[in-house]
Write an enzyme that holds these catalytic residues in place. Structure first.
Site, PDB file in Angstrom:
ATOM      1  N   ASP A   1      12.403  -8.389  -3.064  1.00  0.00           N
ATOM      2  CA  ASP A   1      11.922  -8.136  -1.708  1.00  0.00           C
ATOM      3  C   ASP A   1      10.654  -8.943  -1.447  1.00  0.00           C
ATOM      4  OD1 ASP A   1      11.663  -7.035   0.807  1.00  0.00           O
ATOM      5  OD2 ASP A   1      11.156  -5.013   0.123  1.00  0.00           O
ATOM      6  N   LYS A   2      10.284  -8.960  -0.170  1.00  0.00           N
ATOM      7  CA  LYS A   2       9.022  -9.562   0.259  1.00  0.00           C
ATOM      8  C   LYS A   2       8.280  -8.501   1.046  1.00  0.00           C
ATOM      9  CE  LYS A   2       8.307 -10.464   4.167  1.00  0.00           C
ATOM     10  NZ  LYS A   2       7.453 -10.174   5.361  1.00  0.00           N
ATOM     11  N   HIS A   3       6.963  -8.457   0.938  1.00  0.00           N
ATOM     12  CA  HIS A   3       6.207  -7.532   1.770  1.00  0.00           C
ATOM     13  C   HIS A   3       4.958  -8.241   2.264  1.00  0.00           C
ATOM     14  CE1 HIS A   3       5.726  -3.319   3.090  1.00  0.00           C
ATOM     15  NE2 HIS A   3       4.440  -3.598   3.088  1.00  0.00           N
ATOM     16  N   SER A   4       4.614  -7.990   3.509  1.00  0.00           N
ATOM     17  CA  SER A   4       3.428  -8.621   4.087  1.00  0.00           C
ATOM     18  C   SER A   4       2.300  -7.598   4.143  1.00  0.00           C
ATOM     19  CB  SER A   4       3.778  -9.105   5.487  1.00  0.00           C
ATOM     20  OG  SER A   4       2.619  -9.214   6.271  1.00  0.00           O
TER      21      SER A   4
ATOM     22  N   THR B   1       7.288  -3.627  11.087  1.00  0.00           N
ATOM     23  CA  THR B   1       8.688  -4.078  11.051  1.00  0.00           C
ATOM     24  C   THR B   1       9.631  -2.942  11.457  1.00  0.00           C
ATOM     25  OG1 THR B   1       8.152  -5.719   9.396  1.00  0.00           O
ATOM     26  CG2 THR B   1      10.444  -5.036   9.486  1.00  0.00           C
TER      27      THR B   1
ATOM     28  N   ARG C   1      -4.136   6.666   7.814  1.00  0.00           N
ATOM     29  CA  ARG C   1      -4.998   5.467   7.784  1.00  0.00           C
ATOM     30  C   ARG C   1      -4.885   4.679   9.091  1.00  0.00           C
ATOM     31  NH1 ARG C   1      -2.502   2.249   3.576  1.00  0.00           N
ATOM     32  NH2 ARG C   1      -4.128   0.724   3.898  1.00  0.00           N
TER      33      ARG C   1
ATOM     34  N   SER D   1      -0.375   1.519  -1.326  1.00  0.00           N
ATOM     35  CA  SER D   1       0.580   1.755  -0.249  1.00  0.00           C
ATOM     36  C   SER D   1       1.787   0.838  -0.399  1.00  0.00           C
ATOM     37  CB  SER D   1      -0.123   1.514   1.093  1.00  0.00           C
ATOM     38  OG  SER D   1       0.806   1.452   2.135  1.00  0.00           O
TER      39      SER D   1
ATOM     40  N   LYS E   1       5.892   1.913  -2.356  1.00  0.00           N
ATOM     41  CA  LYS E   1       7.210   1.757  -1.700  1.00  0.00           C
ATOM     42  C   LYS E   1       8.091   0.800  -2.488  1.00  0.00           C
ATOM     43  CE  LYS E   1       5.230   0.611   2.392  1.00  0.00           C
ATOM     44  NZ  LYS E   1       3.967   1.190   2.775  1.00  0.00           N
ATOM     45  N   LYS E   2       7.480  -0.250  -3.002  1.00  0.00           N
ATOM     46  CA  LYS E   2       8.280  -1.289  -3.668  1.00  0.00           C
ATOM     47  C   LYS E   2       8.767  -0.810  -5.035  1.00  0.00           C
ATOM     48  CE  LYS E   2       7.965  -3.222  -0.145  1.00  0.00           C
ATOM     49  NZ  LYS E   2       9.047  -3.630   0.749  1.00  0.00           N
TER      50      LYS E   2
END
Ligand code: URA
Length: 440
Positions: free
Chosen positions: A82-85, A122, A170, A185, A189-190
């Site tokens: 996966d990718k996360h920003s 997203t 937050r 955070s 999730k990942k």
């Protein structure tokens, strides 16, 4: 345990124990800790930070606060990655990267977030597609990942529920820009998603939570180091967020831009570069490709052939969206009743943008939340953004504003004018993909 003692300890600069962190996470997940106490602790952490050990404990405890997915028995013939920003304005990369990576042989179970602070989410963007189930049950999520190769969803009730609650608190308490809180955070999730690998898009600049390169590097090292402890192989790519990424910012507007990109109808150059760089990094991280040239070629083929568009269309349909979404997205997406151009008061070249202020302007339009749980107007935002270095004058608007009323449109025009600076000569070009970090 008295939670006021935990707050006091962090307020006074102490280090929280494993038991105290577990107490926090349990109270977040089952709702027994009230929002005001969590807010106070979040502010204490924001001000006094956390040690590497504390951040690691928080990450693992939040990851384990709900179900942890496993993919071994799903019969997948490729890596789960996966990718996360870390969050930006106009950042629609996920809607492009996930189907491209799927078309290149990856499986992408993407668990995304809602809007956070001034940045767009997203999950909120996905919800502008009518019928799209952004929080499906695990069975459907797994089925779509296995059959399509990617599924972009939001945090469901049983996936890292402690983060879901802390994230929402937050968002409305000005406690986002904290290296340990962002690390925990994202990684909770990942880790709960059961990934083999992760590529982090760490944003830097006026529209990012990390405004300087040194802070972006600090966050990258924190994420890579904490992920390594949990056995999750992670690379970080630091990318520029000193201007809106792409031509649009706002939920449905960004989905429309994503569809045009996937249909090969033109893409903004910086957005395209970020998408290609991050997707190629996923192929290198997982060993699907051995070198940068091979990865770039595979990504290009997935875009040009329409294979990525086809994956996107299937993902939308299998998650409950319209079967003809990619062909008739304009018919399906919500649109704002008021659309008007924004002209800057000076002629010249667009020199800089206060991208944080632009994110806030979208919140004021109704496209982001001011208070916990607020419903969004998914149609509003900005389109047709000029890029830094482009000529602007009285004939060429810097963007178009999409609003629910003329009054709100006028306010947004003023905000955008205040956020954009013009110079008589074009500013120096800035790299959009700044650097890659792949070791702690
Ligand atoms: N994305 C997340 O999931 N969490 C953060 O804190 C920031 C970006």
């Amino acid at each position: 345990m008295l939670f006021t003692d935990v707050i006091r300890k962090k307020r006074d600069g102490g280090e929280l124990s494993a038991d105290e962190i577990q107490y926090l996470v349990d109270g977040l997940a089952d709702g027994s800790l009230p929002a005001e106490q969590v807010s106070a602790l979040a502010m204490a952490i924001f001000l006094n930070s956390m040690s590497f050990d504390e951040a690691g404990l928080l990450t693992i405890a939040m990851a384990q606060s709900g179900s942890v997915l496993e993919w071994q028995d799903a019969g997948l013939d490729g890596p789960v990655v996966d990718k996360h920003s870390t969050g930006g304005v106009g950042d629609k990369v996920s809607f492009l990267l996930a189907p491209i990576a799927a078309a290149c042989g990856c499986y992408v179970p993407m668990i995304s977030g809602r809007g956070l602070g001034h940045t767009g989410g997203t999950t909120d963007k996905a919800e502008s597609i009518p019928g799209y189930q952004a929080t499906p049950d695990f069975a459907l999520f797994r089925k779509v990942v296995a059959s399509v190769g990617c599924a972009i969803i939001g945090q469901t009730a049983d996936l890292a529920p402690a983060d879901r609650r802390l994230y929402a608190i937050r968002d409305v308490t000005a406690t986002v820009e904290s290296v340990p809180l962002i690390t925990a955070s994202i990684l909770s999730k990942k880790i709960a998603a059961g990934l083999d690998g992760l590529v982090m898009d760490v944003k830097v600049g006026s529209g990012a939570f990390m405004q300087s390169m040194s802070r972006a590097e600090e966050l990258s090292r924190s994420i890579i180091g904490t992920a390594a402890r949990a056995g999750l192989k992670t690379h970080a790519v630091i990318t520029d967020m000193n201007e809106v990424l792409g031509y649009t910012a706002g939920n449905a507007l960004e989905i429309a831009e994503s569809v045009r990109y996937l249909r090969n109808e033109g893409s903004e150059a910086r957005l395209d570069e970020v998408v290609r760089a991050l997707t190629a990094e996923m192929l290198l991280l997982t060993g699907i490709e051995r070198d940068a040239a091979g990865a770039a070629k595979r990504v290009d083929e997935a875009i040009r052939s329409g294979a990525a568009a086809e994956r996107f269309a299937r993902m939308v349909a299998e998650l409950g969206g319209p079967a003809d979404f990619i062909d008739r997205y304009e018919h399906h997406l919500p649109t704002a009743p008021v659309i008007q151009p924004v002209y800057l008061e000076q002629d010249g070249y667009l020199h800089s943008m206060d991208t944080h202020a632009i994110g806030n302007a979208i919140i004021e339009l109704g496209g982001g939340r001011r208070v916990l749980g607020e419903a969004l107007d998914l149609a509003v935002g900005f389109s047709d953004f000029k890029q830094i270095g482009d000529a602007v004058d009285k004939q060429h608007p810097v963007a178009m504003v999409h609003a629910s009323t003329v009054e709100k449109a006028n306010q947004a025009v003023q905000r955008l004018r205040a956020a954009a600076a013009v110079s008589p000569v074009p500013p120096e070009a800035r790299a959009v993909v700044c650097r890659t970090i792949d070791a702690a």
